[in-house]
Design a protein around this motif. Structure first.
Motif, PDB file in Angstrom:
ATOM      1  N   MET A 156      18.629 -16.259  29.053  1.00 30.79           N
ATOM      2  CA  MET A 156      18.927 -16.386  30.481  1.00 30.79           C
ATOM      3  C   MET A 156      19.068 -17.846  30.876  1.00 30.79           C
ATOM      4  SD  MET A 156      16.457 -13.740  32.297  1.00 30.79           S
ATOM      5  CE  MET A 156      16.982 -13.296  33.907  1.00 30.79           C
ATOM      6  N   VAL A 166      22.315 -19.567  32.486  1.00 32.48           N
ATOM      7  CA  VAL A 166      22.276 -20.144  33.838  1.00 32.48           C
ATOM      8  C   VAL A 166      22.675 -21.617  33.802  1.00 32.48           C
ATOM      9  CG1 VAL A 166      20.728 -20.810  35.709  1.00 32.48           C
ATOM     10  CG2 VAL A 166      20.618 -18.521  34.769  1.00 32.48           C
ATOM     11  N   CYS A 220      26.422 -21.896  33.369  1.00 33.71           N
ATOM     12  CA  CYS A 220      27.137 -21.562  34.606  1.00 33.71           C
ATOM     13  C   CYS A 220      26.977 -22.675  35.632  1.00 33.71           C
ATOM     14  CB  CYS A 220      26.605 -20.260  35.208  1.00 33.71           C
ATOM     15  SG  CYS A 220      27.036 -18.823  34.264  1.00 33.71           S
ATOM     16  N   LEU A 221      25.796 -23.295  35.647  1.00 35.82           N
ATOM     17  CA  LEU A 221      25.525 -24.380  36.590  1.00 35.82           C
ATOM     18  C   LEU A 221      26.497 -25.530  36.373  1.00 35.82           C
ATOM     19  CD1 LEU A 221      23.254 -24.646  38.687  1.00 35.82           C
ATOM     20  CD2 LEU A 221      22.065 -26.107  37.067  1.00 35.82           C
ATOM     21  N   LEU A 264      27.040 -18.488  41.380  1.00 32.88           N
ATOM     22  CA  LEU A 264      25.871 -18.437  40.495  1.00 32.88           C
ATOM     23  C   LEU A 264      24.647 -17.953  41.273  1.00 32.88           C
ATOM     24  CD1 LEU A 264      24.646 -19.013  37.729  1.00 32.88           C
ATOM     25  CD2 LEU A 264      24.110 -21.286  38.526  1.00 32.88           C
ATOM     26  N   SER A 281      24.822 -14.279  41.767  1.00 33.08           N
ATOM     27  CA  SER A 281      24.469 -13.534  40.557  1.00 33.08           C
ATOM     28  C   SER A 281      22.968 -13.542  40.348  1.00 33.08           C
ATOM     29  CB  SER A 281      25.124 -14.131  39.318  1.00 33.08           C
ATOM     30  OG  SER A 281      26.471 -14.307  39.507  1.00 33.08           O
ATOM     31  N   ILE A 282      22.347 -14.718  40.564  1.00 38.76           N
ATOM     32  CA  ILE A 282      20.902 -14.803  40.328  1.00 38.76           C
ATOM     33  C   ILE A 282      20.166 -13.889  41.309  1.00 38.76           C
ATOM     34  CG2 ILE A 282      18.903 -16.336  40.462  1.00 38.76           C
ATOM     35  CD1 ILE A 282      20.638 -18.530  39.301  1.00 38.76           C
ATOM     36  N   CYS A 311      20.482 -10.463  40.123  1.00 38.69           N
ATOM     37  CA  CYS A 311      19.647 -10.264  38.936  1.00 38.69           C
ATOM     38  C   CYS A 311      18.198 -10.042  39.317  1.00 38.69           C
ATOM     39  CB  CYS A 311      19.743 -11.477  38.014  1.00 38.69           C
ATOM     40  SG  CYS A 311      21.270 -11.506  37.108  1.00 38.69           S
ATOM     41  N   GLU A 324      19.924 -10.492  31.619  1.00 44.32           N
ATOM     42  CA  GLU A 324      20.400 -11.486  30.659  1.00 44.32           C
ATOM     43  C   GLU A 324      21.829 -11.157  30.230  1.00 44.32           C
ATOM     44  OE1 GLU A 324      20.805 -11.531  27.141  1.00 44.32           O
ATOM     45  OE2 GLU A 324      20.159 -13.523  26.497  1.00 44.32           O
ATOM     46  N   LEU A 380      24.282 -12.013  32.930  1.00 40.05           N
ATOM     47  CA  LEU A 380      24.553 -13.454  33.007  1.00 40.05           C
ATOM     48  C   LEU A 380      25.472 -13.894  31.871  1.00 40.05           C
ATOM     49  CD1 LEU A 380      21.052 -14.767  34.036  1.00 40.05           C
ATOM     50  CD2 LEU A 380      23.147 -14.864  35.374  1.00 40.05           C
TER      51      LEU A 380
END
Lengths: 283, 224
Positions: free
Chosen positions: A36, A40, A43-44, A52, A55-56, A59, A106, A109
């Motif tokens: 994860m 992340v 993606c950041l 992002l 999505s978080i 999640c 996970e 992501l």
């Protein structure tokens, strides 16, 4: 900037299969959390912050929902916490639910990362390797879709001006016109393709993607890491009793391999970013 | 020639190998591996036979039908619950045959996921829509002849799609088939399933005569 895209799509696909394979099947919370973090961070660097964050947030909701609802479906486990309607609610089920939630989030992501790297061009390249004809169908379809939507809008706009039918009826009429146009054009297109010699010889493919030395390097490194993390894996047992295995040297090696494997996109992106800045400052 | 065989070997060896490795290494999750592999291998024969024998007309028609089903999803987006994909797949199957139906379904899934995001569900979606198109091809005679059969098939397709996706959710969550969770999944998906069924019926009733007319017209116009 997304420099990971510069690698050959086949190599990238294999990389994603490695990561997803372990993520989906291992059910090991340490690996899942590491995966994860890797996703992340990547993606950041690459995608915009808002999507992002969305999505978080999704999640976290999924994680909580799965953790809380899992004991309702599964009554296995030794440690009974309390009873609901004569059904046992166990600690093990909660823990399993949490790990399951981690696994689902996970994978979500990592598919986000996958979608960032694999655009339609790369997809068609991959399909072309398996089946050139289907790749052609795929690329034609992708061209037809915006065409059809555009001609639908035009027809619909005109219909709106000349008649006062209800919206649904008007939509269906316009869609029907699009269907007629599309189907007749398809025959004309295929006749035109035939008369230009399509199918008379094997179709050759042009692609921008070549297999370079850095691709080979990437493939070898990721393969070694994958094999190491699969061979020296540790199994967590959830039912009927939680058993967390102790870690010795070899298992630590397995963990480390997977952590490196999942952080590769982030590290690579960071490295390229630093290089880019460094080169700029010299000019 | 060697390259061609290598390609098939790759597909037919790699996937069984994945199943075996997965099942041995991760016994808790073997169901997930097997189901994923089955779904992927199911698509392969269709791809191969399409690759080997398909005329240019079929090829372009496949692209058009797939594009229409995905474009329909965008076109009818302002009208709630209206998703013509399944209806288009059924029509493709009943007028152009099993293989064509399967491919339209599978490709519609891949391509609509270009816009809505690929995920672990993509292969299952491909398989579910593909099978709906395939069965429509098998039943093509009764479907063309009778409106009632068509409506029943529309209802069946809506339920079948939902159920197949639910089976996959359950397998994925528990590693085995857990009936309790399956029932819960069906219950939570009930409103969506109802929407599928209604939109399938409406689209099949409206689109099917349209296609019949247009295909007849094509036959006359181009002498197919």
């Amino acid at each position: 900037m997304n420099t990971l895209k510069n690698f050959n799509p086949i190599v990238l696909l294999i990389y994603f299969i490695y990561v997803l394979f372990i993520s989906i099947f291992s059910f090991n919370p340490i690996l899942l959390i590491s995966g994860m973090l890797g996703a992340v961070l990547y993606c950041l660097v690459v995608s915009d912050k808002r999507s992002l964050l969305k999505s978080i947030a999704a999640c976290i909701i999924i994680l909580l929902a799965v953790t809380i609802t899992n004991p309702l479906f599964s009554h296995n486990g030794k440690t009974v916490l309390f009873f609901i309607n004569d059904n046992r609610v166990t600690l093990e089920a909660f823990v399993y639910g949490a790990v399951l939630g981690l696994c689902i989030t996970e994978v979500i992501l990592w598919f986000k990362c996958f979608n960032l790297v694999f655009d339609t061009e790369r997809f068609i390249f991959l399909f072309g390797k398996i089946s050139p004809k289907l790749a052609l169908v795929l690329s034609m379809t992708l061209r037809f879709i915006p065409n059809f939507i555009k001609s639908f809008r035009e027809i619909n706009r005109t219909q709106k001006l000349i008649s006062n039918k209800r919206r649904l009826k008007r939509y269906l009429n316009s869609f029907s016109a699009v269907i007629t146009q599309a189907m007749e054009n398809s025959i004309i297109t295929s006749d035109s393709m035939n008369s230009r010699g399509y199918g008379s010889k094997k179709r050759t493919f042009y692609s921008r993607f070549r297999f370079t030395l850095s691709d080979a390097g990437f493939l070898i490194i990721t393969s070694v890491l994958f094999v190491l993390s699969v061979v020296y894996k540790t199994d967590f047992t959830y039912y009927p009793e939680l058993i967390f295995p102790s870690i010795n040297f070899l298992e630590a090696l397995g963990y480390l391999s997977f952590i490196i494997l999942t952080f590769i996109p982030f590290i690579y992106e960071l490295k390229e970013g630093i290089r880019w800045k460094y080169l700029i400052s010299k000019i | 020639m060697v390259k061609k065989y290598l390609k098939y070997l790759f597909v037919f060896l790699l996937i069984p190998a994945l199943i075996i490795i997965g099942a041995v290494l991760y016994p808790q999750r073997s169901f997930v591996i097997v189901s994923a592999a089955v779904v992927i291998t199911a698509c392969v024969p269709f791809f191969i036979s399409f690759e080997k024998n398909s005329s240019t007309r079929r090829l372009v028609m496949l692209a058009v039908m797939t594009a229409l089903s995905v474009a329909g999803r965008f076109i009818f987006a302002p009208i709630p619950f209206f998703k013509p994909v399944t209806a288009m797949v059924v029509i493709a199957g009943m007028y152009f045959g099993c293989e064509f139906g399967f491919l339209t379904g599978a490709l519609s899934a891949v391509i609509s996921n270009f816009y809505f995001g690929q995920g672990a569900w993509t292969p299952f979606q491909m398989f579910s829509w593909g099978i709906i198109g395939f069965i429509a091809g098998l039943l093509s005679n009764p479907l063309i002849k009778s409106k009632i059969v068509l409506i029943i098939y529309g209802v069946f397709a809506g339920i079948a799609y939902s159920l197949m996706m639910d089976v996959w959710t359950v397998l994925w969550m528990d590693g085995t088939f857990n009936p309790e969770r399956f029932i819960a999944a069906i219950a939570t998906a009930l409103p969506v399933t109802a929407q599928y069924i209604i939109s399938n019926i409406i689209f099949l009733i409206i689109l099917e005569p349209l296609f019949r007319k247009k295909i007849e017209r094509l036959k006359v116009k181009f002498g197919l």
